[in-house]
Design a protein around this motif. Sequence first.
Motif, PDB file in Angstrom:
ATOM      1  N   SER A   1     -30.887 -20.218  20.999  1.00  0.00           N
ATOM      2  CA  SER A   1     -29.445 -20.440  20.977  1.00  0.00           C
ATOM      3  C   SER A   1     -29.090 -21.208  22.235  1.00  0.00           C
ATOM      4  CB  SER A   1     -28.691 -19.111  20.896  1.00  0.00           C
ATOM      5  OG  SER A   1     -28.882 -18.373  22.081  1.00  0.00           O
ATOM      6  N   GLN A   2     -27.821 -21.357  22.510  1.00  0.00           N
ATOM      7  CA  GLN A   2     -27.388 -22.133  23.663  1.00  0.00           C
ATOM      8  C   GLN A   2     -27.864 -21.525  24.980  1.00  0.00           C
ATOM      9  OE1 GLN A   2     -23.195 -22.862  23.759  1.00  0.00           O
ATOM     10  NE2 GLN A   2     -23.295 -24.107  25.610  1.00  0.00           N
ATOM     11  N   GLY A   3     -27.919 -20.188  25.070  1.00  0.00           N
ATOM     12  CA  GLY A   3     -28.258 -19.574  26.347  1.00  0.00           C
ATOM     13  C   GLY A   3     -29.442 -18.632  26.331  1.00  0.00           C
ATOM     14  N   SER A   4     -30.221 -18.603  25.221  1.00  0.00           N
ATOM     15  CA  SER A   4     -31.349 -17.674  25.185  1.00  0.00           C
ATOM     16  C   SER A   4     -32.339 -18.071  24.099  1.00  0.00           C
ATOM     17  CB  SER A   4     -30.856 -16.251  24.928  1.00  0.00           C
ATOM     18  OG  SER A   4     -30.284 -16.164  23.638  1.00  0.00           O
ATOM     19  N   TRP A   5     -33.498 -17.464  24.160  1.00  0.00           N
ATOM     20  CA  TRP A   5     -34.471 -17.587  23.080  1.00  0.00           C
ATOM     21  C   TRP A   5     -34.987 -16.194  22.738  1.00  0.00           C
ATOM     22  CZ3 TRP A   5     -39.842 -16.595  23.581  1.00  0.00           C
ATOM     23  CH2 TRP A   5     -40.317 -16.431  24.877  1.00  0.00           C
ATOM     24  N   THR A   6     -35.378 -16.020  21.493  1.00  0.00           N
ATOM     25  CA  THR A   6     -35.868 -14.724  21.035  1.00  0.00           C
ATOM     26  C   THR A   6     -37.193 -14.914  20.311  1.00  0.00           C
ATOM     27  OG1 THR A   6     -34.663 -14.888  18.942  1.00  0.00           O
ATOM     28  CG2 THR A   6     -33.555 -13.757  20.758  1.00  0.00           C
TER      29      THR A   6
ATOM     30  N   LEU B   1     -51.235  -9.681  24.245  1.00  0.00           N
ATOM     31  CA  LEU B   1     -50.643 -10.703  23.394  1.00  0.00           C
ATOM     32  C   LEU B   1     -49.563 -11.413  24.189  1.00  0.00           C
ATOM     33  CD1 LEU B   1     -50.021  -8.446  20.268  1.00  0.00           C
ATOM     34  CD2 LEU B   1     -51.994  -9.896  20.691  1.00  0.00           C
ATOM     35  N   ALA B   2     -49.472 -12.705  24.022  1.00  0.00           N
ATOM     36  CA  ALA B   2     -48.408 -13.471  24.682  1.00  0.00           C
ATOM     37  C   ALA B   2     -47.924 -14.539  23.716  1.00  0.00           C
ATOM     38  CB  ALA B   2     -48.918 -14.114  25.975  1.00  0.00           C
ATOM     39  N   VAL B   3     -46.649 -14.835  23.803  1.00  0.00           N
ATOM     40  CA  VAL B   3     -46.071 -15.889  22.976  1.00  0.00           C
ATOM     41  C   VAL B   3     -45.034 -16.631  23.813  1.00  0.00           C
ATOM     42  CG1 VAL B   3     -44.342 -14.353  21.951  1.00  0.00           C
ATOM     43  CG2 VAL B   3     -44.994 -16.420  20.735  1.00  0.00           C
ATOM     44  N   ASN B   4     -45.066 -17.956  23.736  1.00  0.00           N
ATOM     45  CA  ASN B   4     -44.096 -18.742  24.495  1.00  0.00           C
ATOM     46  C   ASN B   4     -42.909 -19.108  23.596  1.00  0.00           C
ATOM     47  OD1 ASN B   4     -44.990 -20.921  22.920  1.00  0.00           O
ATOM     48  ND2 ASN B   4     -45.948 -22.010  24.613  1.00  0.00           N
ATOM     49  N   ALA B   5     -41.981 -19.859  24.143  1.00  0.00           N
ATOM     50  CA  ALA B   5     -40.750 -20.194  23.427  1.00  0.00           C
ATOM     51  C   ALA B   5     -40.982 -21.148  22.259  1.00  0.00           C
ATOM     52  CB  ALA B   5     -39.724 -20.774  24.394  1.00  0.00           C
ATOM     53  N   LEU B   6     -42.191 -21.725  22.167  1.00  0.00           N
ATOM     54  CA  LEU B   6     -42.547 -22.557  21.012  1.00  0.00           C
ATOM     55  C   LEU B   6     -43.137 -21.740  19.873  1.00  0.00           C
ATOM     56  CD1 LEU B   6     -44.335 -25.570  22.774  1.00  0.00           C
ATOM     57  CD2 LEU B   6     -42.063 -25.559  21.727  1.00  0.00           C
TER      58      LEU B   6
ATOM     59  N   PRO C   1     -30.120 -19.036  30.233  1.00  0.00           N
ATOM     60  CA  PRO C   1     -29.483 -20.269  30.702  1.00  0.00           C
ATOM     61  C   PRO C   1     -30.509 -21.380  30.912  1.00  0.00           C
ATOM     62  CG  PRO C   1     -29.496 -18.593  32.430  1.00  0.00           C
ATOM     63  CD  PRO C   1     -30.042 -17.964  31.182  1.00  0.00           C
ATOM     64  N   GLU C   2     -30.030 -22.594  30.938  1.00  0.00           N
ATOM     65  CA  GLU C   2     -30.863 -23.785  31.174  1.00  0.00           C
ATOM     66  C   GLU C   2     -31.964 -23.920  30.126  1.00  0.00           C
ATOM     67  OE1 GLU C   2     -31.564 -24.951  35.331  1.00  0.00           O
ATOM     68  OE2 GLU C   2     -30.930 -22.899  35.811  1.00  0.00           O
ATOM     69  N   MET C   3     -31.588 -23.760  28.863  1.00  0.00           N
ATOM     70  CA  MET C   3     -32.563 -23.816  27.775  1.00  0.00           C
ATOM     71  C   MET C   3     -33.305 -25.150  27.722  1.00  0.00           C
ATOM     72  SD  MET C   3     -32.778 -20.999  26.110  1.00  0.00           S
ATOM     73  CE  MET C   3     -33.452 -21.523  24.551  1.00  0.00           C
ATOM     74  N   SER C   4     -32.658 -26.215  28.138  1.00  0.00           N
ATOM     75  CA  SER C   4     -33.312 -27.531  28.088  1.00  0.00           C
ATOM     76  C   SER C   4     -34.465 -27.632  29.086  1.00  0.00           C
ATOM     77  CB  SER C   4     -32.295 -28.641  28.352  1.00  0.00           C
ATOM     78  OG  SER C   4     -31.780 -28.522  29.673  1.00  0.00           O
TER      79      SER C   4
END
Length: 141
Positions: free
Chosen positions: A76-81, A39-44, A1-4
């Motif tokens: 997506s509207q409510g999540s990132w993968t 290892l780490a990866v962000n939503a970008l 939630p709150e992807m923005s």
Amino acid sequence: PEMSRLAERATERDGRVFLDDALELFLDPACTSTDYWHLAVNALGTIYDARHHDTGWFREEHPSCNGSYECAMGKSQGSWTVELRIPVSNFGIPRLEPGMKWNFNVARERQVGAKENSSYALLLMGGFHNPTCFQTLEFCR
């Protein structure tokens, strides 16, 4: 939630990705609890890799100082993968064999609202860098 509102600040390789909304992976192929990769990866899709906390761990073999990975992101509207392709040769292993066991942990940071950290391994104290609490990953055919 709150992807923005996702925290997506780190844009440089080996930047402070783990302070964003991020997924972290800890791998200990030798099961020593003293020598592991982080290892780490962000939503970008920005990647951080280190051996313990050393981001120059790959320097001897490759002047770029980084392992080789492929990363695919989805929102997506409510999540990132995130999907990661991690060649085991990064860790000095020629190939995976059935029955091979590694210690590992998967963790995430959520920065939206109240900060939330979660981890596959039960970590009581000391943050995610607690290899004595990592779980066992067994590779099969």
